[in-house]
Design an enzyme around this catalytic site. Structure first.
Site, PDB file in Angstrom:
ATOM      1  N   LYS A  57       0.845  -1.200   0.000  1.00  0.00           N
ATOM      2  CA  LYS A  57       0.000   0.000   0.000  1.00  0.00           C
ATOM      3  C   LYS A  57       0.881   1.251   0.000  1.00  0.00           C
ATOM      4  CE  LYS A  57      -3.812  -2.386   2.184  1.00  0.00           C
ATOM      5  NZ  LYS A  57      -4.421  -2.857   3.415  1.00  0.00           N
ATOM      6  N   GLN A 101      -4.624  -1.794   9.609  1.00  0.00           N
ATOM      7  CA  GLN A 101      -4.358  -3.079   8.958  1.00  0.00           C
ATOM      8  C   GLN A 101      -4.807  -4.209   9.882  1.00  0.00           C
ATOM      9  OE1 GLN A 101      -3.094  -3.440   5.739  1.00  0.00           O
ATOM     10  NE2 GLN A 101      -3.640  -5.580   6.015  1.00  0.00           N
ATOM     11  N   ASP A 124     -11.131   2.834   4.175  1.00  0.00           N
ATOM     12  CA  ASP A 124     -11.587   1.461   3.934  1.00  0.00           C
ATOM     13  C   ASP A 124     -13.103   1.366   3.780  1.00  0.00           C
ATOM     14  OD1 ASP A 124      -9.985  -0.659   3.508  1.00  0.00           O
ATOM     15  OD2 ASP A 124      -9.643  -1.144   5.611  1.00  0.00           O
TER      16      ASP A 124
END
Ligand SMILES: NC(=O)c1ccc[n+]([C@@H]2O[C@H](COP(=O)([O-])OP(=O)(O)OC[C@H]3O[C@@H](n4cnc5c(N)ncnc54)[C@H](OP(=O)(O)O)[C@@H]3O)[C@@H](O)[C@H]2O)c1
Length: 294
Positions: A57, A101, A124
């Site tokens: 990422k 994460q 997200d």
């Protein structure tokens, strides 16, 4: 029945295309906003798979011109320390997206931390406010993998309106948001799960079949209607008969490709789209701020 081979949906190519388009878009917006977009990926502990995802990422951020504000915390970090970090990122003007994460070490409450992210920085798309916006059909940050699936369908001009879509899996991360997105695009949607009865009969009704089960090669050719579009969200690591480790999806690609019209491979199908949508979400939040400024 005539034998056919499905067209392979190339997620890697679309993910790369999205990232190249973001480069230009960021340059354009940066001239107006006066700073680059920023994404903070928070990782706790030393799970090697998570570390690889985080590094992927961050590399993608650098490639398109997004500044990374990520932090790596030791396993013993407390809930309060992380909550404080999220609060400071919520306040930080340079940060447009925050991502935790997963998985987190077991002593941490991931949901409480997720809820603490400001909904406008929820890269997200998993905060209840953003899920609520999805349910209501309002603009907002969308969860990355489901949004990636929708973009793949759009790229290949696959009709959705009026089609029978079956989503196998009902997780909050994948199954439910995909079902809602397909519904918003006017598909007739069925959601199947581990308690569904006669699953093959359900999946065989699908013009568009989405597999988000987490079981290697679970969807076999007998479960697929000839000519269906098959989207495989699954990522499973298996050990082959030769003792080698490899990634496979939730769909038995080799048999299903002979019956489907379109199919996503694993790897290079849905997977690469997730990171590109994460970057797109960050830039979307960034652009919203730019609009407020002008
Ligand atoms: N491509 C990407 O970037 C990406 C992103 C996220 C996840 N994934 C992958 O996608 C897959 C699904 O992820 P997830 O987070 O949604 O997994 P999850 O939370 O474990 O959910 C799995 C879903 O599958 C259902 N299921 C399990 N066994 C079943 C069966 N025998 N028949 C029908 N349904 C069954 C479960 O039903 P119940 O609800 O009844 O238990 C559940 O709803 C995993 O392989 C994951 O690695 C990929």
């Amino acid at each position: 029945m005539t034998s056919r081979t499905a067209q392979i949906i190339d997620g890697k190519a679309l993910a790369d295309k999205i990232q190249s388009q973001l480069v230009g878009r960021i340059q354009e917006l940066q001239a107006k906003i006066g700073r680059p977009p920023g994404l903070a990926v928070l990782m706790v502990g030393d799970n090697p798979a998570s570390a690889a995802y985080v590094s992927g990422k961050e590399k993608a951020c650098t490639k398109v011109g997004i500044a990374s504000f990520g932090k790596h915390f030791p396993t013993e970090t407390t809930q309060a320390e992380l909550a404080q970090e999220i609060e400071s990122l919520n306040q930080d003007e340079r940060v447009d997206g925050i991502l935790i994460q997963l998985p987190l070490p077991p002593h941490l409450d991931a949901q409480a931390l997720l809820y603490q992210i400001h909904p406008d920085k929820d890269a997200d798309g998993l905060h209840p406010v953003n899920l609520g916006r999805l349910v209501r059909g309002e603009p907002g940050l969308r969860s990355c993998t489901p949004a990636g699936v929708m973009q793949l369908l759009a790229e290949y001009q696959i009709p959705i309106q009026g089609q029978q879509a079956v989503v196998v899996g009902r997780s909050i991360l994948v199954g439910k948001p995909i079902a809602l997105m397909l519904l918003a695009a006017d598909a007739t949607v069925t959601i199947a799960h581990s308690r569904s009865q006669d699953l093959p009969a359900i999946t065989r009704t699908a013009d568009i079949l989405i597999a988000a089960v987490g079981k290697p090669q679970f969807i076999t050719a007998e479960m697929v209607k000839p000519g269906a579009v098959v989207i495989d969200v699954g990522i499973n690591r298996i050990t082959t008969a030769e003792g080698k480790s490899r990634l496979v999806g939730d769909v038995d690609f080799e048999s299903v490709k002979n019956i489907a019209q379109f199919i996503t491979p694993v790897p290079k199908g849905v997977g690469p789209m997730t990171v590109s949508i994460l970057l797109e979400n960050t830039v979307w939040s960034y652009a919203q701020k730019g609009m407020k400024k002008s």
